[in-house]
Motif scaffolding. Structure first.
Motif, PDB file in Angstrom:
ATOM      1  N   ALA A   1       0.832  -1.209   0.000  1.00 25.36           N
ATOM      2  CA  ALA A   1       0.000   0.000   0.000  1.00 25.36           C
ATOM      3  C   ALA A   1       0.859   1.249   0.000  1.00 25.36           C
ATOM      4  CB  ALA A   1      -0.905  -0.010   1.224  1.00 25.36           C
ATOM      5  N   GLU A   2       1.890   1.222   0.842  1.00 25.78           N
ATOM      6  CA  GLU A   2       2.773   2.381   0.973  1.00 25.78           C
ATOM      7  C   GLU A   2       3.459   2.691  -0.351  1.00 25.78           C
ATOM      8  OE1 GLU A   2       6.625   1.667   2.444  1.00 25.78           O
ATOM      9  OE2 GLU A   2       6.864   3.451   1.222  1.00 25.78           O
ATOM     10  N   VAL A   3       3.920   1.658  -1.016  1.00 28.82           N
ATOM     11  CA  VAL A   3       4.628   1.868  -2.290  1.00 28.82           C
ATOM     12  C   VAL A   3       3.691   2.466  -3.334  1.00 28.82           C
ATOM     13  CG1 VAL A   3       5.599   0.639  -4.264  1.00 28.82           C
ATOM     14  CG2 VAL A   3       6.463   0.190  -1.984  1.00 28.82           C
ATOM     15  N   SER A   4       2.447   1.965  -3.378  1.00 30.34           N
ATOM     16  CA  SER A   4       1.537   2.493  -4.402  1.00 30.34           C
ATOM     17  C   SER A   4       1.260   3.971  -4.163  1.00 30.34           C
ATOM     18  CB  SER A   4       0.236   1.701  -4.417  1.00 30.34           C
ATOM     19  OG  SER A   4      -0.369   1.785  -3.164  1.00 30.34           O
ATOM     20  N   VAL A   5       1.052   4.370  -2.875  1.00 33.61           N
ATOM     21  CA  VAL A   5       0.837   5.797  -2.574  1.00 33.61           C
ATOM     22  C   VAL A   5       2.090   6.583  -2.890  1.00 33.61           C
ATOM     23  CG1 VAL A   5       0.351   7.439  -0.744  1.00 33.61           C
ATOM     24  CG2 VAL A   5      -0.909   5.310  -0.836  1.00 33.61           C
ATOM     25  N   ALA A   6       3.262   6.054  -2.415  1.00 31.87           N
ATOM     26  CA  ALA A   6       4.515   6.791  -2.555  1.00 31.87           C
ATOM     27  C   ALA A   6       4.857   6.994  -4.019  1.00 31.87           C
ATOM     28  CB  ALA A   6       5.641   6.054  -1.832  1.00 31.87           C
ATOM     29  N   LEU A   7       4.627   5.973  -4.843  1.00 32.71           N
ATOM     30  CA  LEU A   7       4.960   6.123  -6.267  1.00 32.71           C
ATOM     31  C   LEU A   7       4.077   7.194  -6.914  1.00 32.71           C
ATOM     32  CD1 LEU A   7       5.698   2.495  -7.461  1.00 32.71           C
ATOM     33  CD2 LEU A   7       7.267   4.412  -7.238  1.00 32.71           C
ATOM     34  N   GLY A   8       2.824   7.252  -6.484  1.00 32.45           N
ATOM     35  CA  GLY A   8       1.945   8.315  -6.994  1.00 32.45           C
ATOM     36  C   GLY A   8       2.490   9.686  -6.644  1.00 32.45           C
TER      37      GLY A   8
ATOM     38  N   THR B   1      12.483  17.035 -11.328  1.00 27.85           N
ATOM     39  CA  THR B   1      13.675  16.427 -10.741  1.00 27.85           C
ATOM     40  C   THR B   1      13.226  15.392  -9.727  1.00 27.85           C
ATOM     41  OG1 THR B   1      15.621  16.797  -9.388  1.00 27.85           O
ATOM     42  CG2 THR B   1      13.802  18.279  -9.034  1.00 27.85           C
ATOM     43  N   LEU B   2      14.138  14.493  -9.339  1.00 31.49           N
ATOM     44  CA  LEU B   2      13.823  13.525  -8.291  1.00 31.49           C
ATOM     45  C   LEU B   2      14.695  13.754  -7.064  1.00 31.49           C
ATOM     46  CD1 LEU B   2      13.226  10.226 -10.270  1.00 31.49           C
ATOM     47  CD2 LEU B   2      11.565  11.621  -9.080  1.00 31.49           C
ATOM     48  N   ASP B   3      15.357  14.934  -7.018  1.00 30.73           N
ATOM     49  CA  ASP B   3      16.239  15.259  -5.891  1.00 30.73           C
ATOM     50  C   ASP B   3      15.399  15.640  -4.669  1.00 30.73           C
ATOM     51  OD1 ASP B   3      18.060  16.082  -4.131  1.00 30.73           O
ATOM     52  OD2 ASP B   3      19.006  17.593  -5.431  1.00 30.73           O
ATOM     53  N   ALA B   4      15.525  14.850  -3.571  1.00 28.98           N
ATOM     54  CA  ALA B   4      14.692  15.093  -2.383  1.00 28.98           C
ATOM     55  C   ALA B   4      15.010  16.450  -1.768  1.00 28.98           C
ATOM     56  CB  ALA B   4      14.909  13.992  -1.354  1.00 28.98           C
ATOM     57  N   ASP B   5      16.251  16.915  -1.847  1.00 27.75           N
ATOM     58  CA  ASP B   5      16.609  18.180  -1.212  1.00 27.75           C
ATOM     59  C   ASP B   5      16.010  19.377  -1.933  1.00 27.75           C
ATOM     60  OD1 ASP B   5      17.896  16.726   0.558  1.00 27.75           O
ATOM     61  OD2 ASP B   5      19.943  17.368   0.054  1.00 27.75           O
ATOM     62  N   ALA B   6      15.565  19.157  -3.161  1.00 33.24           N
ATOM     63  CA  ALA B   6      14.945  20.269  -3.882  1.00 33.24           C
ATOM     64  C   ALA B   6      13.525  20.537  -3.375  1.00 33.24           C
ATOM     65  CB  ALA B   6      14.898  19.963  -5.376  1.00 33.24           C
ATOM     66  N   PHE B   7      12.942  19.516  -2.727  1.00 33.17           N
ATOM     67  CA  PHE B   7      11.556  19.697  -2.235  1.00 33.17           C
ATOM     68  C   PHE B   7      11.571  20.269  -0.813  1.00 33.17           C
ATOM     69  CE2 PHE B   7      11.270  15.356  -4.465  1.00 33.17           C
ATOM     70  CZ  PHE B   7      11.325  15.941  -5.727  1.00 33.17           C
ATOM     71  N   CYS B   8      12.052  21.476  -0.642  1.00 34.04           N
ATOM     72  CA  CYS B   8      12.162  21.989   0.737  1.00 34.04           C
ATOM     73  C   CYS B   8      11.421  23.306   0.887  1.00 34.04           C
ATOM     74  CB  CYS B   8      13.629  22.128   1.143  1.00 34.04           C
ATOM     75  SG  CYS B   8      14.516  23.290   0.121  1.00 34.04           S
ATOM     76  N   GLU B   9      10.282  23.387   0.236  1.00 31.89           N
ATOM     77  CA  GLU B   9       9.536  24.651   0.327  1.00 31.89           C
ATOM     78  C   GLU B   9       8.818  24.827   1.661  1.00 31.89           C
ATOM     79  OE1 GLU B   9       6.945  24.851  -2.986  1.00 31.89           O
ATOM     80  OE2 GLU B   9       8.517  25.649  -4.276  1.00 31.89           O
TER      81      GLU B   9
ATOM     82  N   LEU C   1       5.628  14.691  -7.920  1.00 33.72           N
ATOM     83  CA  LEU C   1       6.805  15.517  -7.651  1.00 33.72           C
ATOM     84  C   LEU C   1       7.628  15.701  -8.916  1.00 33.72           C
ATOM     85  CD1 LEU C   1       7.953  14.205  -4.157  1.00 33.72           C
ATOM     86  CD2 LEU C   1       7.140  16.490  -4.705  1.00 33.72           C
ATOM     87  N   SER C   2       7.814  14.616  -9.665  1.00 31.40           N
ATOM     88  CA  SER C   2       8.661  14.719 -10.860  1.00 31.40           C
ATOM     89  C   SER C   2       7.984  15.595 -11.917  1.00 31.40           C
ATOM     90  CB  SER C   2       8.977  13.337 -11.425  1.00 31.40           C
ATOM     91  OG  SER C   2       7.811  12.805 -11.994  1.00 31.40           O
ATOM     92  N   TYR C   3       6.631  15.583 -11.939  1.00 32.56           N
ATOM     93  CA  TYR C   3       5.917  16.495 -12.847  1.00 32.56           C
ATOM     94  C   TYR C   3       6.157  17.944 -12.451  1.00 32.56           C
ATOM     95  CZ  TYR C   3       3.017  13.314 -15.618  1.00 32.56           C
ATOM     96  OH  TYR C   3       2.575  12.401 -16.507  1.00 32.56           O
TER      97      TYR C   3
END
Lengths: 99, 629
Positions: A70-77, A88-96, A82-84
């Motif tokens: 379940a977690e993977v299906s939510v997380a992949l969504g 990017t897939l860089d986690a540090d870029a998502f720091c708003e 995020l990539s849209y």
């Protein structure tokens, strides 16, 4: 003790997963590391169940498996969104959301 | 029929609810019908109950009616229950009877006011609260009525709320009487902790068993009750609200002064008379307070410019007589003066309202004059009222009641000679200020042209009250004059009879009466000499710009307002102005603390998900380490 090697393996897997989670910046790899940590915990339950001769450990394993799926299906969504948004897939870029 | 007793307070309450909820949808005529009708119906019900009471209880015992339990917890049961005996029946009759006449009068007096429905709603609630007060079987229900009366006086004094001064007067009345109410509430708490009940009859019988005469607790409770009564009845030292309460419409003043509110204190003391008999020092205090108030108020009434303020001070003075009578143990005499006073004071206020009405709301007596020929009905009824208040002998009710009080003061073992002389001086002053009003307003030349006599709804109450003010006194006449004792017989079961010193016979009573008569007539004669235009000094008194310091002092009611302003209001403002900063600083410091902590902690919110994961891991490790230790 029969279960000791299995517990050692579980600890090692958990540690690897944690290191991977903290050191990787790609969000997909972080998800992979998270899966490894979940499986390490599941393995510890199996080992515990075998040690005490109880089915509870295996039941917990099934729960964790379901939860992980379940977690993977939510997380992949979320990752897809995020990539849209950020291209990017860089986690540090998502720091708003910093304080 | 006596079982419809509960209807008496419920009818005005229903009138209030109807007017408050759908007053806006009713026409003026309907409002007047509901407003007057509810009180009128209560008066009719009272008459029915009274006839039944007389036939069922020839010895005038008491009748109790419990409707339901109001509060029922372990150790405390308070019922909505009524208690009817001779004392409460007398009060109820006066409240509904006089109250109805005042309502009838208001229907015309207030006819052009915008808030017609609101006025009658408040008036009905006022009557309902007062009826609850006098019919209550327990002290808590009495307190409910007591507070209801205070609330309604606030609402009605500030009825014309667009004038800021009127709002201030309303607040003053509320706050000053609240001081007394607080003392009264503390008295209730003490009684309840002592006896575990609030029933008026039980409390008093327990108190008579448990407390010896003059015991400390009895003194304290009686003193607290006295403070409560003093606040409501506008006696020294809580009298300052009454002159300002003239801000309300004139019928309201009549209602407050004659039928409700200020007589509540007299009723409370009479109702709790067993308790006050256990505290002789407090009872003596009542007499002294009454005497001082009656003299202060009478002297203040002498120099007022406003026709309603003269009457306000006269009420204080007359209630002072009632307190004096209560203080010397002349319970029935106090209630008799209450009865006659409510007739002639309602009459005086309504007649004054008629004068004000026809002079376009002019209240300054120096701008009035010569109204005798223009307002004949008002003149004659006002004259009867003033004569009754000054105690013109033989023909007016005021003479019989005041004479009874003074005779009791003279002959009671609880009294002193100097108290009697003070009260006699008060009788002289009463004649003086009453007839000063008559000569100023109705004699001399016309200064403001009146619009003419008022209509039937205003004249009828005046005539009925004038009739009562003349005849009510014949219910009780002294030994020397016919010896009628209907009133004291009627009250004999509810209130103890007055004790007399030995050696008081008819000849000494006759001499005492002669003194009272001479004092009253002397006062009226002096008034004629000083204020009647064309008399010896009549011309001199017309100057209204007298500003002699003593006159200014008297006009301000002996400067109590200024004294209280200096003693309580100003220091309080000073304290709030300074200490508010100090208290605030503590709270400000708390706010600064929270704000800096927040700024400091918000640095940890980086938005990096890996940082959060790391802190979770470290935190878990630390917790595990803590458990391992």
């Amino acid at each position: 003790m029969l279960s000791t090697p299995a517990l050692v393996l579980a600890i090692m897997l958990f540690g690897l997963g944690l290191i991977g989670l903290l050191s990787r910046r790609n969000i997909l790899y972080m998800l992979l590391s998270l899966e490894i940590m979940l499986n390490a915990a599941a393995l510890a339950f199996i080992a515990g169940g075998a040690r005490w001769g109880q089915v509870d450990g295996e039941i917990m394993f099934l729960f964790i498996l379901t939860l992980a799926a379940a977690e993977v299906s939510v997380a992949l969504g979320i990752v897809l969104q995020l990539s849209y948004r950020f291209r990017t897939l860089d986690a540090d870029a998502f720091c708003e959301m910093k304080g | 029929m006596i079982s419809v007793l509960w209807l008496i307070p419920v009818l005005p309450l229903a009138g209030f609810l109807l007017l408050a909820l759908c007053g806006a949808r009713l026409s003026r005529q309907q409002i007047a019908w509901v407003g007057c009708g509810s009180v009128g119906a209560a008066a009719v019900t009272t008459a029915l109950v009274a006839t039944d009471f007389f036939s069922l209880f020839p010895a005038r015992e008491s009748y109790q009616q419990t409707l339901w339990n109001w509060i029922d917890t372990s150790g405390m049961t308070v019922g909505i229950s009524w208690y009817l005996d001779a004392l409460s029946l007398l009060m109820v009759a006066v409240i509904t009877g006089i109250g109805f006449l005042i309502h009838l009068y208001s229907a015309e007096y207030m006819a052009h006011d915008d808030d017609y429905a609101r006025f009658f709603a408040y008036m009905n609630l006022f009557v309902a609260a007062m009826l609850t007060l006098v019919l209550a079987d327990n002290l808590l229900l009495l307190y409910l009525g007591w507070e209801g009366v205070g609330l309604c006086s606030y609402l009605l004094i500030g009825f014309w709320y667009r004038e800021p001064e009127y709002g201030t007067a309303a607040q003053k009345a509320f706050i000053v009487t609240r001081i007394g109410d607080t003392a009264f509430a503390i008295g209730l708490f003490i009684l309840f902790t002592q006896f575990q009940t609030l029933s008026i009859q039980q409390v008093q019988s327990f108190a008579m068993e448990a407390w010896p005469v003059g015991s400390n607790l009895a003194m304290i409770v009686a003193a607290l009750f006295l403070i409560g009564a003093v606040g409501k009845s506008a006696q020294l030292p809580l009298q300052v609200w009454l002159p300002d309460a003239m801000a309300g419409p004139t019928p309201v003043s009549a209602l407050i002064h004659a039928a409700t509110m200020v007589t509540a204190g007299v009723y409370l003391i009479a109702r709790m008379h067993h308790l006050f008999e256990l505290a002789p020092m407090v009872q003596e205090g009542i007499a002294v307070l009454g005497l001082v108030t009656l003299l202060l108020a009478a002297t203040s009434a002498l120099v007022q410019h406003d026709i309603k303020r003269v009457l306000a001070y006269s009420t204080m003075s007359q209630i002072g007589y009632m307190f004096l009578a209560l203080g010397v143990g002349a319970w029935s005499a106090a209630l008799f003066h209450f009865l006659t006073h409510s007739c002639f004071k309602a009459l005086l206020f309504l007649a004054a309202g008629s004068v004000i009405h026809s002079l376009h709301h002019e209240q300054n007596i120096f701008k009035m004059g010569g109204l005798r020929r223009h307002l004949p009905w008002t003149f004659w009824t006002f004259l009867i009222g003033a004569a009754a208040m000054s105690g013109v002998p033989l023909i007016t009710s005021g003479f019989y009641s005041k004479d009874w009080i003074l005779w009791s003061v003279w002959s009671s073992p609880l009294s002193h000679r100097w108290i009697w002389f003070g009260a006699l001086l008060g009788a002289l002053l009463t004649g003086l200020y009453s007839f000063r009003l008559i000569f100023r307003v109705f004699f001399g030349e016309v200064r403001t042209q009146p619009t003419g006599e008022s209509g039937l709804a205003m004249r009828l109450p005046l005539v009925v009250l004038a009739f009562l003010a003349l005849t009510v006194g014949f219910l009780e006449m002294p030994h020397t004059l016919g010896h009628v004792t209907l009133f004291s017989q009627y009250l004999s079961h509810a209130l103890p009879t007055t004790e007399l010193l030995p050696g008081m016979d008819e000849s000494s009573e006759a001499r005492e009466q002669l003194a009272v008569t001479v004092a009253a007539l002397l006062g009226i004669g002096l008034a004629a000499l000083l204020f009647l235009p064309g008399s010896l000094f009549g011309a001199r008194g017309t100057d209204q710009s007298t500003s002699h310091p003593s006159v200014t002092l008297l006009q301000g009611g002996w400067g109590f307002d200024r004294l209280y302003d200096r003693l309580f209001v100003q220091p309080w403002f000073a304290v709030t102005r300074n200490s508010s900063d100090m208290v605030d600083r503590g709270y400000e410091w708390l706010a600064v603390c929270a704000e800096s902590c927040h700024g400091w902690l918000s640095h940890t919110q980086t938005g990096h998900v890996r940082w959060y994961a790391a802190t979770i891991a470290v935190g878990t490790l630390m917790l595990l380490g803590l458990f391992a230790m």
